[in-house]
Design a protein around this motif. Structure first.
Motif, mmCIF file in Angstrom:
data_model
loop_
_atom_site.group_PDB
_atom_site.id
_atom_site.type_symbol
_atom_site.label_atom_id
_atom_site.label_comp_id
_atom_site.label_asym_id
_atom_site.label_seq_id
_atom_site.Cartn_x
_atom_site.Cartn_y
_atom_site.Cartn_z
ATOM 1 N N GLN A 1 7.335 6.248 -3.883
ATOM 2 C CA GLN A 1 8.169 7.270 -3.434
ATOM 3 C C GLN A 1 8.583 6.838 -1.876
ATOM 4 O O GLN A 1 9.820 7.002 -1.564
ATOM 5 N N GLU A 2 7.900 5.921 -1.308
ATOM 6 C CA GLU A 2 8.285 5.288 -0.010
ATOM 7 C C GLU A 2 8.936 3.995 0.117
ATOM 8 O O GLU A 2 9.214 3.451 0.957
ATOM 9 N N THR B 1 3.432 4.217 -1.477
ATOM 10 C CA THR B 1 3.608 4.877 -2.902
ATOM 11 C C THR B 1 4.905 4.390 -3.199
ATOM 12 O O THR B 1 6.001 4.095 -2.618
ATOM 13 N N ASN C 1 0.790 -1.206 0.057
ATOM 14 C CA ASN C 1 -0.162 0.078 0.028
ATOM 15 C C ASN C 1 0.807 1.225 0.100
ATOM 16 O O ASN C 1 0.402 2.357 -0.168
#
Length: 288
Positions: free
Chosen positions: A88-89, A86, A84
């Protein structure tokens, strides 16, 4: 004594038959557990194998399968949350977990989703590293830069602008600079060829103006390619050599070399040649 030996042989024979029977059962359970990736059956087979002191290759493979399936359950729980995130994470911890999942042969839907995220970020990171290396390189590769920018463009088209990297603008500018530099270098190369020295017929006057202008154009442009810098070295040497030859020819025309044998009109040129290492390496493949 004989009776004891007979008893020992009987016991060992019975245990061997029992071991073979149990190992065959372990093998059959392993094959089914591996096919279905059934952790419970795998654990039952492992418990059965512990009753037998003998370890054949199926028991070794069973132990590995047990580790993989247990690790899969552990990773599956973590991926329920991680998928879940993104893009970028996605960090190094996420990537490490995906690598562990690959190592144990995971193929669940959650893992496939996590793996897809990982591959996107890994591709982005690979492109970023290439561009960083190229913009700081002393001899950047314009083809590699273009191909890498194309890879990033495909990522952004497929997954959104978040797949871009901050090095793109600088890399694109470098690519454009190199393409323009190649054209300027080509003009300098043409001037070098057109004004090549012919030692069998040395003119008294040599017009090197076009060569010097082409040299200045490339030098002022700011060459990034190693080949362009070597062209500059060659044109520098060529210009100096031509001046020395012209001076030598002029001096020779004013001196009676028969009477004054100690005078060497080639002194300036030979001095330049002996000192050529300060200008460039004439032993390089390009110079040849």
């Amino acid at each position: 004594g004989t009776a004891v030996l007979i008893m020992q042989c009987a016991v060992r024979s019975a245990f061997a038959r029992y071991s073979m029977k149990e190992l065959k059962k372990v093998m059959e359970m392993y094959v089914k557990a591996a096919k279905d990736r059934d952790l419970q059956l795998c654990q039952e087979a492992y418990a059965c194998s512990q009753k037998v002191r003998h370890r054949n290759h199926y028991v070794v493979k069973l132990e590995r399968l047990k580790y993989c399936l247990e690790k899969e359950v552990e990773l599956e729980e973590k991926f329920k949350t991680l998928v879940n995130l993104t893009l970028q994470e996605v960090d190094e911890t996420f990537e490490k977990l995906v690598e562990e999942g690959r190592d144990v042969g995971m193929s669940t839907d959650l893992f496939k989703k996590a793996e897809a995220m990982y591959e996107q970020v890994a591709e982005k990171r690979a492109c970023r590293d290439i561009l960083r290396e190229q913009v700081s390189s002393g001899d950047p590769d314009e083809t590699l830069i273009k191909d890498t920018l194309t890879r990033l463009a495909k990522l952004k088209d497929k997954y959104g602008p978040g797949m871009g990297v901050e090095e793109e603008a600088e890399a694109q500018a470098l690519h454009d600079h190199i393409l323009a530099e190649i054209k300027i270098s080509k003009r300098l190369g043409e001037k070098l060829e057109a004004t090549a020295l012919n030692l069998d017929c040395i003119p008294v006057e040599v017009d090197a103006g076009g060569l010097n202008d082409a040299h200045k154009e490339l030098n002022d442009f700011g060459p990034r390619k190693a080949l362009s810098r070597e062209l500059l070295c060659l044109s520098t040497f060529s210009s100096k050599a031509r001046s020395a030859i012209v001076a030598a020819v002029k001096e020779a025309s004013e001196v009676d070399l028969v009477k004054e044998e100690s005078i060497d009109p080639w002194e300036a040129f030979l001095a330049l040649v002996e000192d050529k290492d300060e200008v460039l390496d004439l032993t390089s493949d390009f110079a040849k």
